[in-house]
Design a protein around this motif. Structure first.
Motif, mmCIF file in Angstrom:
data_model
loop_
_atom_site.group_PDB
_atom_site.id
_atom_site.type_symbol
_atom_site.label_atom_id
_atom_site.label_comp_id
_atom_site.label_asym_id
_atom_site.label_seq_id
_atom_site.Cartn_x
_atom_site.Cartn_y
_atom_site.Cartn_z
ATOM 1 N N TYR A 160 1.616 -2.048 12.613
ATOM 2 C CA TYR A 160 1.733 -3.307 13.353
ATOM 3 C C TYR A 160 0.358 -3.931 13.577
ATOM 4 O O TYR A 160 0.176 -5.148 13.384
ATOM 5 N N GLU A 161 -0.616 -3.120 13.976
ATOM 6 C CA GLU A 161 -1.957 -3.641 14.244
ATOM 7 C C GLU A 161 -2.611 -4.177 12.979
ATOM 8 O O GLU A 161 -3.339 -5.184 13.028
ATOM 9 N N LEU A 162 -2.352 -3.546 11.837
ATOM 10 C CA LEU A 162 -2.895 -4.046 10.573
ATOM 11 C C LEU A 162 -2.225 -5.361 10.175
ATOM 12 O O LEU A 162 -2.894 -6.322 9.771
ATOM 13 N N ARG A 163 -0.913 -5.403 10.308
ATOM 14 C CA ARG A 163 -0.181 -6.610 9.915
ATOM 15 C C ARG A 163 -0.534 -7.803 10.807
ATOM 16 O O ARG A 163 -0.570 -8.939 10.344
ATOM 17 N N SER A 164 -0.787 -7.533 12.073
ATOM 18 C CA SER A 164 -1.091 -8.613 13.010
ATOM 19 C C SER A 164 -2.574 -8.964 13.044
ATOM 20 O O SER A 164 -2.967 -9.910 13.732
ATOM 21 N N ARG A 208 6.875 2.023 2.727
ATOM 22 C CA ARG A 208 7.092 1.086 1.626
ATOM 23 C C ARG A 208 6.442 -0.268 1.875
ATOM 24 O O ARG A 208 6.155 -1.009 0.936
ATOM 25 N N ARG A 209 6.195 -0.568 3.131
ATOM 26 C CA ARG A 209 5.530 -1.831 3.447
ATOM 27 C C ARG A 209 4.014 -1.760 3.285
ATOM 28 O O ARG A 209 3.317 -2.743 3.500
ATOM 29 N N TYR A 210 3.498 -0.595 2.902
ATOM 30 C CA TYR A 210 2.048 -0.458 2.698
ATOM 31 C C TYR A 210 1.516 -1.480 1.700
ATOM 32 O O TYR A 210 0.396 -1.967 1.819
ATOM 33 N N ALA A 211 2.339 -1.758 0.689
ATOM 34 C CA ALA A 211 1.877 -2.674 -0.358
ATOM 35 C C ALA A 211 1.514 -4.045 0.213
ATOM 36 O O ALA A 211 0.608 -4.718 -0.285
ATOM 37 N N GLU A 212 2.196 -4.438 1.290
ATOM 38 C CA GLU A 212 1.949 -5.748 1.877
ATOM 39 C C GLU A 212 0.619 -5.820 2.612
ATOM 40 O O GLU A 212 0.060 -6.897 2.803
ATOM 41 N N ILE A 213 0.123 -4.669 3.058
ATOM 42 C CA ILE A 213 -1.105 -4.677 3.870
ATOM 43 C C ILE A 213 -2.237 -3.901 3.191
ATOM 44 O O ILE A 213 -3.274 -3.674 3.805
ATOM 45 N N ALA A 214 -2.032 -3.524 1.925
ATOM 46 C CA ALA A 214 -3.018 -2.663 1.267
ATOM 47 C C ALA A 214 -4.417 -3.253 1.261
ATOM 48 O O ALA A 214 -5.407 -2.525 1.307
#
Length: 305
Positions: free
Chosen positions: A241-245, A293-299
């Protein structure tokens, strides 16, 4: 007739051994410390030997005491499993889970309402378990961080950490030399070993940190990171969450995997006879899998620029 010490003295002994403290055992059993001491004396008189070495801040098992504790632990676990099995069916709507607070906050709390919606009428009782506490007690499920799961129980690996260095957005944007960022203030959880292992496995040539800050609470480490106090190693699943935000950034995309893993642990009989236990395990695995699986979005969040 069985030649055994009294159940009351064995129960007092098991609680004191598990807690490492007569005071803590007394609090757990809702009796006075003097009563615990009295039961331990009865047990030692019956056995003709000492089961504890009294220390300034608690008690320590003797070799004979350690053998007795292991046996009591197995016996009480078996007894507890049978009791839970034969209780009326309405108790099947309660699931008691012991888990570390950081895992609970980051992986269970954010979406637990979804699991409850899928299981109408279920009560989940979450209690926090310190990482170094043995996985014992009255819980149906223990989520234990350990090298090897306890023997003679059902266990399933939930998560092997991938520790990555993260820092606050402000210091990421202010630091031109990203390599130098890793040599600044390093924040550690309980010791220096994880950073030492991460550096060794990364192949990077890093100078000693300017400052080492050691914490025993992962929540505080994450807050310190967000406030720009340094760089910390945290599992990517836990900071999604902290990475995505954009609250934190990846200081480097290399990860280190400790040997310890998060394990779902419960009695074999309970796993077979209490369906919600299996459902909870499936939900946890699905949640963790979705996050990974959502790692790809924040890699590349925080690494491009």
């Amino acid at each position: 007739m069985r030649d055994l010490p009294s159940l009351k003295s064995l129960r007092a002994f098991e609680a004191a051994a598990r807690n490492g403290s007569l005071t803590a055992a007394a609090n757990e059993l809702c009796i006075g410390q003097g009563a615990i001491s009295h039961q331990i004396r009865i047990l030692e008189d019956n056995l003709g030997l000492s089961v504890f070495v009294r220390k300034q801040h608690g008690v320590e098992l003797t070799p004979e005491g350690a053998l007795l504790f292991a046996s009591c632990n197995r016996a009480f676990d078996d007894l507890e499993g049978v009791v839970q099995h034969i209780r009326p069916r309405n108790t099947q709507k309660i699931l008691r889970v012991k888990v570390g607070p950081f895992f609970s906050m980051k992986l269970i709390a954010p979406r637990i309402s979804q699991f409850l919606a899928e299981n109408p009428g279920l009560q989940i009782h979450l209690s926090h378990l310190e990482t170094n506490t043995p996985a014992t007690g009255t819980a149906d499920v223990i989520i234990d961080y350990c090298l090897h799961p306890p023997p003679a129980r059902f266990s399933q690996r939930l998560l092997r950490e991938r520790l990555v260095p993260v820092c606050g957005k402000a210091i990421w944007e202010a630091q031109v030399d990203k390599h130098d960022l890793l040599c600044g203030n390093r924040l550690h959880y309980r010791g220096l070993q994880e950073w030492q292992s991460w550096i060794a496995s990364s192949g990077l040539r890093l100078t000693p940190s300017r400052q080492d800050l050691i914490f025993d609470d992962q929540h505080i480490i994450l807050e310190a990171v967000k406030e720009g106090q340094g760089v910390a190693l945290i599992d990517r699943t836990m900071v999604e969450y902290e990475l995505r935000s954009g609250q934190v950034c990846l200081a480097h995309d290399h990860f280190y995997e400790p040997n310890e893993t998060y394990q779902f642990v419960c009695q074999e009989e309970l796993f077979r006879t209490k369906p919600v236990t299996k459902s909870f395990l499936g939900w946890l695995l699905q949640e963790i899998g979705d996050r990974q699986r959502r790692y790809a979005e924040i890699a590349h969040v925080g690494t491009v620029g």
